[in-house]
Design an enzyme around this catalytic site. Structure first.
Site, PDB file in Angstrom:
ATOM      1  N   ASP A   7      36.477  43.493  30.243  1.00 52.71           N
ATOM      2  CA  ASP A   7      37.485  44.026  31.147  1.00 52.71           C
ATOM      3  C   ASP A   7      38.535  42.928  31.294  1.00 52.71           C
ATOM      4  O   ASP A   7      38.199  41.784  31.583  1.00 52.71           O
ATOM      5  CB  ASP A   7      36.859  44.350  32.502  1.00 52.71           C
ATOM      6  CG  ASP A   7      37.899  44.818  33.503  1.00 52.71           C
ATOM      7  OD1 ASP A   7      38.560  45.826  33.239  1.00 52.71           O
ATOM      8  OD2 ASP A   7      38.044  44.139  34.544  1.00 52.71           O
TER       9      ASP A   7
ATOM     10  N   ASP B 265      33.915  42.185  36.332  1.00 56.89           N
ATOM     11  CA  ASP B 265      33.719  41.490  37.608  1.00 56.89           C
ATOM     12  C   ASP B 265      34.012  42.316  38.844  1.00 56.89           C
ATOM     13  O   ASP B 265      33.806  41.845  39.956  1.00 56.89           O
ATOM     14  CB  ASP B 265      34.591  40.231  37.652  1.00 56.89           C
ATOM     15  CG  ASP B 265      36.075  40.560  37.766  1.00 56.89           C
ATOM     16  OD1 ASP B 265      36.481  41.678  37.350  1.00 56.89           O
ATOM     17  OD2 ASP B 265      36.837  39.707  38.268  1.00 56.89           O
TER      18      ASP B 265
ATOM     19  N   ASP C 132      33.697  48.042  37.851  1.00 63.19           N
ATOM     20  CA  ASP C 132      33.033  47.710  36.586  1.00 63.19           C
ATOM     21  C   ASP C 132      31.541  48.030  36.620  1.00 63.19           C
ATOM     22  O   ASP C 132      30.885  48.021  35.567  1.00 63.19           O
ATOM     23  CB  ASP C 132      33.200  46.215  36.269  1.00 63.19           C
ATOM     24  CG  ASP C 132      34.647  45.852  35.955  1.00 63.19           C
ATOM     25  OD1 ASP C 132      35.365  46.718  35.439  1.00 63.19           O
ATOM     26  OD2 ASP C 132      35.039  44.709  36.229  1.00 63.19           O
TER      27      ASP C 132
END
Length: 720
Positions: free
Chosen positions: A416, A614, A618
C-alpha cells in the site's frame, strides 16, 4: 468461540520430542482445555483453557506421566528458560567431568590392559559402577518414571542400552566371558557431554526474548511535588510524570510533556538512527534518551507496554508449531517403541545366527543408543526460536510458526503506497500562480488550515514555513471528495478538484490545467485554488518516498519476487511514483474497501501474495493475503490483522521479514533432513552389527548439537 486464557507451565524432566508429545496429548484431554502446545527446547507448556480452569489439576496430570509442571507467569518464561538451561549446562558439565575421570581408565584398561586378569577385571567393574549408577542415574530415574506411566523416551533407550551392557558384563565376570563395562561407561560419558553442549546451545537459542526483557529499565525517577523521587519500575502508574536524563532509558511508554531530545528506538524498530521527540510525541519504554532532559507522562505500564507486547508476540511465535513439524511429532510418538522392537529383533537374530551373546548385545545396544530421536525433536523448534528471536532484534515480529512455512511460496509482494513506500506525511511541493505568492499562500493557507485533510494541513504548514501568518476563516465548508471553500478577510476562496470549480461556475484557465497535469506527471497531487470567481493558482503536495523504498523493490525483484503497488491516488500520480521505484504493476484509484479484492484478483491469477499496509482500511487486505505484513507504526487494527509486524515504517523490513522467514524455514528443512537421514541410515547399520555402541553414543550426542548449531546460524542473519 468461547473465551480462553493462556496458562504457561515450566516443565521438568523432558528429554526428547516424544516426551513433549505425550504431555501435549494428556493436557489437551483435560477438562476445560481447548488446546496445548509443549515445547521441548523451551521446556515449557502453553495451555489454552477456559477461564477458571484448575491449574493444579493440569500439573497433577503431568505429574502422573513422570514429569513436573510448575505454573509460571508468561513474562518470566524467557528468563526462566535461559537460567534453567544455564543450570542444566553446569550440572551436566560437572557430571561429565566426574564420569570422564573414571571412564578414561576404564577405557584404557579395557583396550590395552590384560583383561584376562581377574584383578584388572574387578578394577574396571569398580570404576564403571559409579559412572553407571551415580552419574548416569538421571537416565535410569527418568526411564523408571516413564515406565510407571507405560511410556518410553530417549532416557529409556540410554538406560536399557547401558544397563544391558553393564548387566551382561556382571554375568560375564562370573562366567569368564568378554566384558563390556567400558561400553556402558563410554556411552554415558559421551551422552553427558552431549547434554552439556545441548543445554548450552538451547540456552543461546532461547536467549533473544530474555535479552529484550533485560533492556527494560529497573527504576524510574518520578516528579512529585516538584521533587524527583526514585522508585522501582513496578511502582509507576499511568499519569505519573517521569524525569529522563541524557543517556538514561525511558522507564515505560509515555508522552513527552516537557523537553526535546533524540531518542534511540533501535531496540523497538531495528533502525539505528535516533528520532527527534518533543512535547506531545509518544515515546516507548526501554528506548534511550540521547541528549536533553525529558519529562514524560506514563501512559502504559507493565504488560501493556510496547516492549512487553513484543516479548509476548515472540514467545507466542516460539510456542507455536509449524505444519512441517506435524510429521516429526507423529514419528516421535512411535519412534521409541519401534526402536525397542528393532533392538530386540537385532538381538534375537544375532543370537540365533551366531549364538554369540556378546555380538548380539553389541548390536542391540548400538541400535538403542544411535536411535535416540533428540535431533528430530530439536530440528523445528530450535530454528523457530532462533529465527523469531533474531526477527525481534531486527524489528520484525512473527506471530506464528506457520508464517515461516508460508513465506517460502510468496512470489508477489503488494505495498500500500501511503505510509509504506512513502512517508505518509504530505508537504507543499510546488505553487504555480501569476498572483502575488504571499497573498496566494495567505488566502489558500488560511482556508486549508481549517481543514483536517492531510492535503490541507500540508498547504497550511507550507505557508507557515514561508513566514506567512494565516488568518481566520468564515463560512468554512468541506465538500466531500471535491475540496473546501470559505471566506478569508471577506474574500470567497475555493481549493480542490476542477469539478468543484465547475459546480461553482468558476473558470479554470487552460494554463493552470496544463500546469496541474504536468505536476501530476511528476508524482505530485495537484489541485487548483482561486478567489473572486476563478482559479488563480495550482498547488501541489507530495508524499515523499522513503529512502530505502527503491532499493527494497530492486532487492525483491532480484530475488524473483514481483512487486505491485496499491493506491487511491489518480493513475498519473501512481504511475509516476511506481516509475521512480521500478514497480511495473500498479492499481490506482483503489477505494479503501477494494484493496482486499485486488489481493484476491492476484491470488486468482495463481500468485501467492504478501501484502504490506498500515491503515485501518488495510486490515481486510492483510487478512486476505497469504502473508499479511502490518507496519507497527500503523493502527492497532492493522497490526492485529497481520501475520508479521514490521516495527518501523521502513519498507526494507518487508524484505528482511521475507528473507528471515525463508532462511528459518530452510534451516528447519535442513535440520529435519539430517535428523531423518541420521536415524534412518544409522539404525540398519547398528542392527547389522557394524557400529560400535561407543561410537554410536558419540554420534548421537553430536547429532543433537549439530541441529542446534545449525539453527544458531540464524543469529547472524542480516549481519552481512
Amino acid at each position: 468461540m468461547a473465551a480462553t486464557e493462556t496458562i504457561t507451565f515450566d516443565v521438568e524432566g523432558m528429554t526428547c520430542a516424544s516426551c513433549a508429545l505425550r504431555i501435549e496429548r494428556v493436557l489437551s484431554r483435560q477438562e476445560g482445555v481447548a488446546g496445548a502446545v509443549v515445547s521441548f527446547p523451551a521446556q515449557e507448556a502453553r495451555v489454552e483453557a477456559a477461564p477458571g480452569t484448575d491449574a493444579a489439576a493440569l500439573e497433577a496430570a503431568v505429574a502422573r506421566l513422570g514429569y513436573k509442571a510448575t505454573r509460571a507467569r508468561p513474562e518470566q518464561a524467557a528468563p526462566a528458560t535461559v537460567e534453567r538451561y544455564g543450570a542444566e549446562a553446569r550440572y551436566q558439565w560437572r557430571n561429565f567431568i566426574a564420569a570422564a575421570a573414571l571412564t578414561l581408565p576404564v577405557f584404557a584398561l579395557s583396550m590395552f590392559g590384560d583383561m584376562h586378569s581377574r584383578t584388572l577385571q574387578a578394577v574396571v567393574w569398580a570404576l564403571a559402577t559409579p559412572v553407571q549408577f551415580v552419574f548416569g542415574w538421571q537416565f535410569h530415574r527418568n526411564a523408571a518414571r516413564r515406565l510407571r506411566s507405560l511410556g518410553a523416551g530417549m532416557d529409556t533407550l540410554v538406560s536399557l542400552g547401558t544397563l544391558a551392557a553393564y548387566g551382561y558384563s556382571v554375568w560375564a565376570f562370573f562366567h569368564h566371558e568378554h566384558l563390556y563395562f567400558e561400553t556402558a561407561a563410554v556411552i554415558i560419558t559421551f551422552i553427558l557431554l552431549g547434554r552439556f553442549f545441548e543445554a548450552r546451545a538451547k540456552g543461546r537459542a532461547s536467549g533473544a526474548v530474555a535479552r529484550l526483557l533485560e533492556l527494560g529499565a529497573k527504576e524510574a525517577r518520578l516528579l512529585r511535588d516538584g521533587a524527583e523521587v526514585g522508585v522501582p519500575i513496578a511502582a509507576v502508574h499511568p499519569g505519573d510524570l517521569m524525569v529522563v536524563r541524557p543517556g538514561e532509558r525511558i522507564p515505560t511508554d509515555g508522552r513527552v510533556v516537557e523537553g526535546s531530545s533524540a531518542v534511540d528506538e533501535s531496540m523497538l524498530t531495528g533502525e539505528s538512527a535516533p528520532v527527534e521527540r518533543g512535547p506531545g510525541d509518544a515515546v516507548f519504554g526501554a528506548t534511550v534518551n540521547q541528549h536533553g532532559r525529558l519529562v514524560v507522562e506514563a501512559t502504559r505500564v507493565g504488560a501493556e507496554t510496547a516492549l512487553a507486547q513484543i516479548v509476548r508476540l515472540v514467545e507466542e511465535a516460539q510456542a507455536t508449531k509449524a505444519p512441517i513439524q506435524r510429521l516429526a511429532d507423529r514419528l516421535a510418538g512411535v519412534f521409541v517403541p519401534a526402536v525397542l522392537a528393532v533392538a530386540a529383533l537385532a538381538f534375537g537374530l544375532w543370537l540365533g545366527i551366531g549364538g554369540e551373546a556378546g555380538k548380539a548385545l553389541q548390536a542391540a545396544v548400538a541400535v538403542l543408543v544411535i536411535a535416540c530421536p533428540c535431533a528430530l525433536g530439536l530440528a523445528t523448534p530450535t530454528a523457530i526460536m532462533v529465527g523469531s528471536g533474531r526477527g525481534a532484534e531486527l524489528g520484525v515480529l512473527f506471530k506464528g510458526a506457520e508464517v515461516f512455512e508460508r513465506s517460502r511460496a510468496v512470489d508477489t509482494v503488494v505495498f500500500d503506497k501511503t505510509g509504506t513506500l512513502t512517508r505518509g506525511a504530505m508537504s507543499l511541493a510546488s505553487l504555480v500562480t501569476d498572483e502575488d505568492r504571499r497573498r496566494t499562500l495567505y488566502l489558500v493557507g488560511s482556508l486549508e488550515a481549517a481543514s483536517e485533510h492531510p492535503v490541507g494541513r500540508a498547504v497550511a504548514l507550507g505557508a507557515e514555513e514561508e513566514g506567512v501568518d494565516l488568518g481566520p476563516v468564515e463560512g468554512f465548508a468541506a465538500v466531500p471528495g471535491l475540496g473546501v471553500r470559505g471566506r478569508v478577510d471577506g474574500v470567497e476562496v475555493l481549493a480542490g478538484r476542477p469539478r468543484l470549480f465547475e459546480e461553482a461556475g468558476w473558470e479554470v484557465p487552460a494554463s493552470l490545467a496544463a500546469a496541474a497535469s504536468a505536476l501530476e506527471g511528476e508524482g505530485h497531487t495537484a489541485f487548483p485554488a482561486g478567489w473572486e470567481g476563478r482559479a488563480r493558482a495550482v498547488l501541489a503536495v507530495a508524499d515523499g518516498l522513503r529512502p530505502s523504498a527503491a532499493a527494497t523493490v530492486a532487492a525483491l525483484h532480484s530475488s524473483g519476487v514481483e512487486v505491485a503497488m496499491l493506491t487511491g491516488d489518480n493513475r498519473r500520480t501512481a504511475e509516476a511514483v511506481a516509475g521512480a521505484l521500478g514497480i511495473g504493476r500498479v492499481a490506482a484509484e483503489v477505494l479503501p474497501g477494494d484493496k482486499a479484492a485486488e489481493v484476491a484478483r492476484l491470488q486468482g491469477e495463481g500468485r501467492v501474495v504478501a501484502f504490506v499496509g498500515d491503515g485501518i482500511n488495510d486490515a481486510p487486505a492483510l487478512t486476505r493475503a497469504d502473508l499479511g505484513m502490518a507496519v507497527g507504526t500503523g493502527t492497532d487494527v492493522a497490526i492485529e490483522a497481520g501475520d508479521v509486524v514490521l516495527m518501523s515504517g521502513d519498507p526494507a523490513l518487508a524484505r528482511t521479514a521475507l528473507g528471515l522467514a525463508r532462511a528459518t524455514f530452510s534451516t528447519i528443512r535442513q535440520n529435519l533432513f539430517w535428523a531423518f537421514l541420521y536415524n534412518t541410515a544409522a539404525i540398519p547399520v547398528a542392527a547389522a552389527g557394524l557400529l560400535d555402541p561407543m561410537i554410536a553414543a558419540a554420534a548421537m550426542a553430536l547429532s543433537s548439537v549439530s541441529v542446534v548449531g545449525n539453527s544458531l546460524r540464524l543469529r547472524r542473519f542480516g549481519r552481512g
